[in-house]
Design a protein around this motif. Structure first.
Motif, short mmCIF file in Angstrom:
data_model
loop_
_atom_site.label_atom_id
_atom_site.label_comp_id
_atom_site.label_asym_id
_atom_site.label_seq_id
_atom_site.Cartn_x
_atom_site.Cartn_y
_atom_site.Cartn_z
N ASP A 160 39.86 -3.72 25.10
CA ASP A 160 41.16 -3.16 24.74
C ASP A 160 41.04 -1.65 24.53
O ASP A 160 39.92 -1.10 24.53
CB ASP A 160 41.74 -3.86 23.51
CG ASP A 160 40.99 -3.56 22.21
OD1 ASP A 160 40.16 -2.63 22.19
OD2 ASP A 160 41.24 -4.27 21.22
N PRO A 161 42.16 -0.94 24.36
CA PRO A 161 42.11 0.52 24.23
C PRO A 161 41.30 1.01 23.02
O PRO A 161 40.82 2.15 23.01
CB PRO A 161 43.59 0.91 24.07
CG PRO A 161 44.34 -0.18 24.76
CD PRO A 161 43.55 -1.43 24.45
N ASP A 194 35.71 1.54 36.65
CA ASP A 194 36.40 0.49 35.90
C ASP A 194 37.84 0.32 36.38
O ASP A 194 38.42 1.23 36.98
CB ASP A 194 36.39 0.81 34.41
CG ASP A 194 34.98 0.89 33.84
OD1 ASP A 194 34.09 0.22 34.40
OD2 ASP A 194 34.77 1.64 32.88
N THR A 195 38.41 -0.84 36.10
CA THR A 195 39.78 -1.13 36.51
C THR A 195 40.70 -1.10 35.29
O THR A 195 40.54 -1.92 34.38
CB THR A 195 39.88 -2.51 37.17
OG1 THR A 195 39.00 -2.56 38.30
CG2 THR A 195 41.31 -2.80 37.62
N PRO A 196 41.66 -0.18 35.24
CA PRO A 196 42.58 -0.13 34.09
C PRO A 196 43.62 -1.25 34.15
O PRO A 196 44.01 -1.69 35.23
CB PRO A 196 43.24 1.24 34.24
CG PRO A 196 43.19 1.52 35.71
CD PRO A 196 41.92 0.90 36.20
N CYS A 197 44.06 -1.70 32.98
CA CYS A 197 45.15 -2.67 32.87
C CYS A 197 46.30 -1.96 32.17
O CYS A 197 46.17 -1.55 31.02
CB CYS A 197 44.71 -3.89 32.06
SG CYS A 197 43.27 -4.75 32.72
N GLU A 198 47.42 -1.82 32.86
CA GLU A 198 48.56 -1.07 32.33
C GLU A 198 49.81 -1.93 32.31
O GLU A 198 49.95 -2.87 33.09
CB GLU A 198 48.80 0.18 33.18
CG GLU A 198 47.61 1.13 33.24
CD GLU A 198 47.86 2.31 34.17
OE1 GLU A 198 48.81 2.21 34.99
OE2 GLU A 198 47.13 3.31 34.08
N ALA A 200 54.23 -2.07 32.40
CA ALA A 200 55.19 -1.56 33.37
C ALA A 200 55.48 -0.07 33.18
O ALA A 200 55.89 0.62 34.13
CB ALA A 200 56.49 -2.35 33.29
N SER A 201 55.25 0.43 31.97
CA SER A 201 55.51 1.85 31.69
C SER A 201 54.29 2.72 31.91
O SER A 201 54.33 3.93 31.68
CB SER A 201 56.01 2.00 30.24
OG SER A 201 57.20 1.26 30.04
N GLY A 202 53.19 2.12 32.32
CA GLY A 202 51.97 2.88 32.55
C GLY A 202 51.09 3.05 31.33
O GLY A 202 50.11 3.80 31.37
N ASN A 203 51.43 2.37 30.23
CA ASN A 203 50.61 2.45 29.03
C ASN A 203 49.35 1.59 29.20
O ASN A 203 49.43 0.47 29.70
CB ASN A 203 51.40 1.96 27.81
CG ASN A 203 52.63 2.81 27.53
OD1 ASN A 203 52.54 4.04 27.51
ND2 ASN A 203 53.77 2.16 27.34
N LEU A 204 48.22 2.12 28.78
CA LEU A 204 46.96 1.41 28.93
C LEU A 204 46.85 0.26 27.95
O LEU A 204 46.94 0.45 26.74
CB LEU A 204 45.78 2.38 28.73
CG LEU A 204 44.38 1.79 28.96
CD1 LEU A 204 44.19 1.44 30.44
CD2 LEU A 204 43.30 2.78 28.52
#
Length: 212
Positions: A160-161, A194-198, A200-204
């Motif tokens: 997680d972030p 690494d692959t980011p998970c965002e 719909a608004s682009g927040n990580l």
């Protein structure tokens, strides 16, 4: 016991006779057994796969991970309530059990009324703490993620972030730990590969890293 028919129990027990007795009592109470597992390591993985409503956990298990350590990992990663099964419990074990946040414990041999009371209390407590619809969706996503990771045969970790491990394959026992503690010496923040998970608004929401 109409509600219990829809409840699924994971039995973690390395003694076949004890496992059979527990399964028979569960059947009489209207509960279903989703799996019987003998080791702590497999229990952590199995809990992510089967998403049980309750886990019955023996303390002394085959393998390196005992029931207390497995219960802690399951509670932190899957959120399923754990009820311990034990023949005897000394002060040290009592302290370790209390630290896991387990829903209860039952002395062996298992008795119907003891198991019934503990199961009902565990499920009621979980419903109070975490609404069922949310649990069901989260359990579905965990099961799907486990299935995809298994099919790809690629070791990976989801973080997680804040840098806490959400999921790890094939060993999910580190779920809930900080990435920096689980993988000392490795960067605890997203890297180029690494692959980011965002959302719909682009927040990580987190990131995925393939393990070496």
């Amino acid at each position: 016991m109409d509600d219990a028919v829809r409840r699924r129990v994971l039995i973690v027990e390395d003694d076949p006779l004890s496992a059979r007795i527990a399964a028979k009592i569960l059947a009489r109470l209207g509960y279903g057994v989703c799996a019987v597992i003998e080791t702590g390591e497999d229990a952590v993985t199995g809990a992510a796969l089967h998403a049980p409503d309750v886990v019955l956990m023996d303390i002394n298990l085959a393998g390196a991970m005992d029931g207390v350590a497995a219960a802690k990992a399951i509670i932190e990663s899957v959120g399923a309530p754990v009820i311990f099964l034990t023949a005897a419990m000394d002060r040290d074990i009592m302290d370790r059990v209390a630290a896991t946040g387990a829903a209860g414990y039952i002395q062996k041999p298992v008795k119907l009324l003891d198991l019934k009371a503990n199961l009902e209390m565990a499920i009621t407590r979980r419903q109070r703490e975490r609404p069922c619809p949310t649990d069901a969706v989260a359990a579905l996503y965990r099961s799907l993620l486990f299935a995809v990771a298994t099919a790809c045969a690629a070791p990976l970790v989801v973080v997680d972030p804040e840098g806490r491990v959400l999921f790890s394959h094939p060993d999910n026992s580190i779920a809930g730990e900080l990435f920096s503690e689980a993988f000392p010496g490795r960067p605890a923040f997203p890297q180029a590969g690494d692959t980011p998970c965002e959302d719909a608004s682009g927040n990580l929401l987190g990131w995925v890293r393939l393990s070496p």
